[in-house]
Scaffold this motif. Structure first.
Motif, PDB file in Angstrom:
ATOM      1  N   LYS A 117       1.109  -1.116   0.152  1.00 16.08           N
ATOM      2  CA  LYS A 117       0.030  -0.505  -0.466  1.00 16.08           C
ATOM      3  C   LYS A 117       0.339   0.905   0.355  1.00 16.08           C
ATOM      4  CE  LYS A 117      -3.979  -1.995   2.537  1.00 16.08           C
ATOM      5  NZ  LYS A 117      -4.968  -2.235   3.448  1.00 16.08           N
ATOM      6  N   GLU A 118       2.089   0.942   0.487  1.00 15.11           N
ATOM      7  CA  GLU A 118       3.208   1.628   0.418  1.00 15.11           C
ATOM      8  C   GLU A 118       3.976   2.493  -0.862  1.00 15.11           C
ATOM      9  OE1 GLU A 118       3.142  -0.567   2.772  1.00 15.11           O
ATOM     10  OE2 GLU A 118       2.525   0.124   4.555  1.00 15.11           O
ATOM     11  N   GLN A 122       3.453   5.831  -3.066  1.00 16.71           N
ATOM     12  CA  GLN A 122       4.076   6.286  -3.545  1.00 16.71           C
ATOM     13  C   GLN A 122       3.947   6.684  -5.289  1.00 16.71           C
ATOM     14  OE1 GLN A 122       8.047   4.631  -2.889  1.00 16.71           O
ATOM     15  NE2 GLN A 122       8.781   5.582  -4.188  1.00 16.71           N
TER      16      GLN A 122
END
Length: 132
Positions: A117-118, A122
């Motif tokens: 998810k990060e 990004q």
């Protein structure tokens, strides 16, 4: 005999590192791609040549205009570095216009689970910066 053992060990070591790839940072993958999208595999078809053709539906466009919703991969016996796609799973596809993306242990295309998810956040942030 010693030479044979050394040769055998070197050969095995080459096989062990045969699929090792250095992951490029997400920003580099993003910048080098003509399009990036989050897609979900709808179907997979095995061809006579051992190549699997995966048809995806685009869930979210992140960058560019997608010119194909197809991603190819080879089977594990055919390619030591092969990766597979699973129907129903989500993938972040990095592509170049005019060519069909492929998924392998060394390709930019990855499952959403691998990117995380990060990583997706990004990529979305990079896309939003480009729009401004």
């Amino acid at each position: 005999m010693k030479i044979f053992i050394i040769f055998l060990l070197l050969f095995k070591a080459q096989l062990a590192f045969g699929c090792y790839c250095v992951d490029a940072p997400l920003e580099k993958r993003y910048l080098e791609s003509d399009y990036v999208y989050l897609g979900q595999v709808q179907s997979s078809t095995l061809g006579d040549n051992g190549v699997v053709t995966n048809e995806l539906v685009e869930l979210e466009r992140i960058k560019g205009v997608t010119d194909t919703k197809t991603v190819k991969n080879t089977l594990f016996p055919e390619d030591m570095c092969a990766s597979h796609m699973v129907v129903g799973y989500k993938y972040v596809v990095f592509g170049k216009t005019g060519s069909i993306p492929e998924i392998s242990s060394c390709s930019n295309t990855r499952s959403l689970g691998d990117i995380g998810k990060e990583g997706l956040a990004q990529l979305q942030e990079m896309a939003n910066k480009r729009k401004q």
